[in-house]
Structure formats: structure tokens, C-alpha cells
Design an enzyme around this catalytic site. Structure first.
Site: not given
Ligand code: NAD
Ligand code: UGA
Length: 471
Positions: A12, A87, A89-90, A157-158, A273, A335, A449
Site C-alpha cells: 500500500v 502491517n 496482521p491478525t 485505502e481501497f 486482508c 492469490f 478459477r
Molecule cells: P506490507 O506488509 O506489504 O507493508 C508494511 C510495511 O511496513 C513493511 O514493509 C514493514 O517493514 C513496514 N513497517 C512495519 N513497522 C514499521 C515501523 N515501525 N516503521 C517503519 N516501517 C514499518 O503491508 P501492506 O499490504 O502494504 O498493508 C499495509 C496496511 O494496509 C495493512 O493494514 C493492510 O490491511 C492495509 N491494506 C492493504 C491492502 C493491500 O492490497 N495489500 C489494501 C488496502 C489496505
Molecule cells: C481487496 C479489496 O478488493 C480492496 O478493495 C481492498 O483495498 C483490499 O482487499 C485490502 O483491503 O487489502 P485484494 O485482496 O488485493 O483487494 O484483491 P481482490 O481483487 O479483492 O481479490 C481478493 C480475493 O478474492 C482473490 O483471491 C480473488 O481471486 C478472489 N475473488 C475476487 C474471487 O474469488 N471472486 C471474485 O469475484 C472476486
């Protein structure tokens, strides 16, 4: 010039800040992280994450108004706006283990901001956090602030992985939650609004109170995942009755109140997520004395687990009730397509299920490195996971039973069955006749799929199982 610093250079933080820098040449953006390899990769030609379009955006801004650095404190101290995108996480142990969000990284980031700040700052929650987290963050900041003023905003973030850049360029909405009831809160909301207004139309920037913004993010992910579990539950009924899930979801989705998107039946949803955020929602409901609501959302996860184990059971039962010693070609491990991310990928549970029945797996994925697959398959899952998914296989055993290859044809060669676990586009146009010719007979195809052309494959001679399709 507004100075932004983002703590957390992950999936993100990296893309989001790159797009802000790209769209706002007058804003200086520093993305900081405690991970040295991650920052080194962001500063190299091979970025740490695969995301279509990301390379171009980063290359245009890096070194101009976009910087990646491990000097976290220096950049935080200099910033006007600090995004926190670490991050969440759970939790794996202690109170709420298996459900609650682990806010350790968030808390340490907040303490560091309070520690190093010498000027007022807006602190933006970019990570997905439990509703009411901003209250806790405000406490940490104000009690450690040495008189400095902080405003906390929630700006969840979405974006979806694989389409992050287009999602960021053209978001359905940008959500900003803040203390609307105070002049300082309103000013902070306006400052962040002005950043997004460089490219997001005014009507798509929604401003709410803090708790609505925090909860909307959890609710949005829960609603999205719930659609997939709904269609996946119907896919089981389709298989039992002869209905076709694609026809059913298309007919259902034609209702404009329901819509066509996110109704693709699959082997189950993955990603970092959906499961984490729903578990978090379940925990928050329980803590607020709402067990019925908690159970409603828990069911979305249960159906997802059911879908994965149903798929494994289908493979084993179709192949004479055993896959022991049989070669199974696995096409796709990430995934979803267009990402190398394997967090919570259904492929882990499916492969583990097959390995526990002593199958030999030959895996191909265009973006996931071998070491990542071996790590995912041998890392123990946590105690709270469904017993059927909670299979632990030691790394040595995984290495003996898993071969990772660099081409789909190699994965399918001499295999008794092929399983498609990620919908990579290239799997749609494979020469399945050639694949069939190189497999022992009967040759099985298990399409998790629904990307393969069932009629064509059956014509070639495959025994085909697709999710929710007539057998
Ligand atoms: P990520 O694990 O890819 O990145 C998190 C980063 O934060 C890591 O590189 C880690 O080293 C760094 N970090 C942790 N603690 C730190 C600290 N104290 N100082 C500096 N750096 C630090 O995680 P992500 O997938 O980018 O997700 C981040 C957040 O955004 C989560 O809460 C997740 O739920 C949310 N989110 C993720 C997505 C997605 O598509 N991955 C989409 C929307 C929201
Ligand atoms: C999802 C949400 O779509 C984002 O809006 C959100 O920001 C993000 O989570 C987050 O908070 O992390 P993402 O997990 O990156 O995004 O990807 P998706 O496209 O949502 O897919 C998630 C999982 O659902 C994948 O394994 C995908 O294959 C599966 N999926 C998706 C299905 O099995 N069927 C569908 O119709 C759509």
C-alpha cells in the site's frame, strides 16, 4: 511545498505514495521503512512488488519528489503529513489471538512520531485498523508530545493488488475521516483533501467522522468477501443440481441492485486482508456485546474454508480416492492474477491438502519465486485455523514432494491431473491438446478459477471439474 512522509513501504505505502508524488509535483514524498532490503529494492531497477504500471510511475518521480529511505526518524521529523501504512496482521497470541488486529507496528510508529516531532503534524491512518484506533493513537501522541499539536485522520485505502495503479489513478472514492467537530480537525481534513484534489474529482472525496471512516473500510472488505462466499456457497448447490454457477451469477447480477462485479465463483478468496479484516470485525462485534453480528460475519470465513476443502476432496475422490504418489501439476500460486503476493492464497491450503494425501506437486506461477512457495507450504499455520486446513508439513518433506518449474507445459508433463489455482491470463490460451498428449490417462483437469473452456477440454478427452459447473 507540502512534505509527506509515509511509514511502511509495502503493497500500500509504495504504490500509494508513488501515485501521490506522480500526480502532485509540488508535494515532496518520502517513503520510509525499517526493512533495509525493501528500501534497497524500491531504489533499484527491480521493485519489491510486482504491480502493472508501477515501474513507470516510480521511475518518473524517484529522486525528484519521491524518495525511499530507511532514515525513518529524519523524514518523519521533517514532514507536515505522516501517513502510517504499516502491517496490521491478525494477533497470533494473547488476548484476541486469531481474531484481533495486532497493532504492535502501529503503536511503535505512533510512539516514534511523538518522539521525533518538533513541529505540528497531521497523522494519517492508511493501514486498516479496528474502529476507534484513532482514539488510542491520539492518546499516544498527546501524552508523549512535548506540547506539539497532532491531528489524526483516517484515510483507508481501497486499492486491489494487481490493479493498484489504475485503482489509485481513478478511485471510486477517497475517504477522509477526521474530527469534523473542531476547527483543527476541519483544517487537517482540508489539507489532505487538497492533496487528493490534484487528480480526484471533488465529489469522489468523501469526508466523515473518524469512526465512520475506520469502520467503512472493514465493512467494505466484509461486503466484498461476503459476495464471494455467497456465490461460492451457491456453486456447491450448482454442482449438486446441474445448475451452472456462471449462468446463475450472470442472471442474478443483471439486477442493477446486485450488479455483476465480484460474483466469480472460485476455489476461495485469498489475499492479506479479507480474512484478517473480517476476523477483526468479528472480534470488535464480540467486544461490543454483539455475538449474533459476529456469527453472521464469521460464516463468510467458514464458507471460504469449506470451499477450499471441498475442492481438495473433489480432486482426491475423483482420482479413485487417492492421490498418493500421483503427479499433480499446479498452475498458479499467487492469490490472484497480476500479483506475486501469496498471503493467504487458497493455493497454500489446496497444496497442503494434496501433500497430506502424499501427492507429488509440480508448481508453476509466473511471479512467485520457488523459495516463497516452499516457505508458504512449510510454515505452520496457527492453532485457530480450521482443523481441516491446519496441516503442518516440514520443510524437508515439502521439498521432497514439490517441484517448482518455469513453464505451464513443464508443470503438466506426465501429470495425472492439472489444477488451476490462479486465473493468470496465459492459462486461457495454453495448447491443451499438447498438454493432454503428455499426460497419463485418464487426464484430469480441476479448474479452481473457471478459466478453462470446459466443452473444448472435454472434447480433447480431459475429465473436467470446474467450480459450480455441471459434471
Ligand atoms: P506490507 O506488509 O506489504 O507493508 C508494511 C510495511 O511496513 C513493511 O514493509 C514493514 O517493514 C513496514 N513497517 C512495519 N513497522 C514499521 C515501523 N515501525 N516503521 C517503519 N516501517 C514499518 O503491508 P501492506 O499490504 O502494504 O498493508 C499495509 C496496511 O494496509 C495493512 O493494514 C493492510 O490491511 C492495509 N491494506 C492493504 C491492502 C493491500 O492490497 N495489500 C489494501 C488496502 C489496505
Ligand atoms: C481487496 C479489496 O478488493 C480492496 O478493495 C481492498 O483495498 C483490499 O482487499 C485490502 O483491503 O487489502 P485484494 O485482496 O488485493 O483487494 O484483491 P481482490 O481483487 O479483492 O481479490 C481478493 C480475493 O478474492 C482473490 O483471491 C480473488 O481471486 C478472489 N475473488 C475476487 C474471487 O474469488 N471472486 C471474485 O469475484 C472476486
Amino acid at each position: 511545498m507540502v512534505k509527506i512522509c509515509c511509514i511502511g513501504a509495502g503493497y500500500v505505502g509504495g504504490p500509494t505514495m508513488a501515485v501521490i508524488a506522480f500526480k502532485c509535483p509540488t508535494v515532496e514524498v518520502a517513503v520510509v521503512d525499517i526493512s533495509v532490503p525493501r528500501i534497497t529494492a524500491w531504489n533499484s531497477d527491480k521493485l519489491p512488488i510486482y504491480e502493472p504500471g508501477l515501474d513507470e510511475v516510480v521511475k518518473k518521480c524517484r529522486g525528484k519528489n519521491l524518495f525511499f529511505s530507511n532514515e525513518t526518524e529524519k523524514h518523519v521529523a521533517a514532514a507536515d503529513v505522516v501517513f502510517v501504512s504499516v502491517n496490521t496482521p491478525t494477533k497470533t497470541s494473547g488476548l484476541g489471538a486469531g481474531k484481533a488486529a495486532d497493532l504492535t507496528y502501529w503503536e511503535s510508529a505512533a510512539r516514534m512520531i511523538a518522539d521525533v516531532s518538533k513541529s505540528s503534524k497531521i497523522v494519517v491512518e492508511k493501514s486498516t485498523v479496528p474502529v476507534k484506533t484513532a482514539e488510542a493513537i491520539e492518546k499516544i501522541l498527546t501524552h508523549n508530545s512535548k506540547g506539539i499539536k497532532f491531528q489524526v485522520l483516517s484515510n483507508p485505502e481501497f486499492l486491489s493488488e494487481g490493479t493498484a495503479i489504475t485503482d489509485l489513478f481513478n478511485p471510486d472514492r477517497v475517504l477522509i475521516g477526521g474530527r469534523e467537530e473542531t476547527p483543527g480537525g476541519l483544517k487537517a481534513i482540508q489539507t489532505l483533501k487538497d492533496v487528493y484534489a490534484h487528480w480526484v474529482p471533488h465529489e469522489r472525496i468523501i469526508c466523515t467522522n473518524l469512526w465512520s471512516a475506520e469502520l467503512s473500510k472493514l465493512a467494505a472488505n466484509a461486503f466484498l468477501a461476503q459476495r464471494i462466499s455467497s456465490v461460492n456457497s451457491i456453486s456447491a448447490l450448482c454442482e449438486a443440481t446441474g445448475a451452472n454457477v456462471s449462468q446463475v451469477s450472470s442472471a442474478v447480477g443483471k439486477d442493477s441492485r446486485i450488479g455483476q462485479k465480484f460474483l466469480n465463483a472460485s476455489v476461495g478468496f485469498g489475499g492479506s486482508c479479507f480474512q484478517k479484516d473480517i476476523l477483526n470485525l468479528v472480534y470488535i462485534c464480540e467486544c461490543n456485546g454483539l455475538p449474533e453480528v459476529a456469527n453472521y460475519w464469521r460464516q463468510v470465513i467458514k464458507i471460504n474454508d469449506y470451499q477450499k476443502s471441498r475442492f481438495v476432496n473433489r480432486i482426491v475422490s475423483s482420482m479413485f480416492n487417492t492421490v498418493s504418489g500421483k503427479k499433480i501439476g499446479i498452475l498458479g500460486f499467487s492469490f490472484k492474477k497480476d500479483t506475486g503476493d501469496t498471503r493467504e492464497t487458497p493455493a497454500i491450503d489446496v497444496c497442503r491438502g494434496l501433500l497430506s494425501d502424499k501427492a507429488q506437486l509440480i508448481i508453476y506461477d509466473p511471479q512467485v519465486p520457488e523459495a516463497q512457495m516452499i516457505k508458504d507450504l512449510s510454515t505452520p499455520k496457527f492453532d485457530w485455523d480450521q482443523p481441516s486446513q491446519n496441516i503442518h508439513i516440514a520443510e524437508d518433506a515439502v521439498k521432497q514432494s514439490v517441484k517448482v518449474v518455469h513453464d505451464a507445459y513443464e508443470a503438466a508433463k506426465d501429470a495425472h491431473a492439472i489444477c488451476i489455482l490462479t486465473e493468470w491470463d496465459e492459462f486461457k490460451s495454453l495448447d491443451y491438446q499438447k498438454i493432454y498428449n503428455n499426460m497419463p490417462k485418464p487426464a484430469y483437469m480441476f479448474d479452481g478459477r473457471n478459466v478453462a473452456d470446459v466443452a473444448k477440454l472435454r472434447q480433447i478427452g480431459f475429465i473436467v471439474y470446474s467450480i459450480g459447473k455441471p459434471l
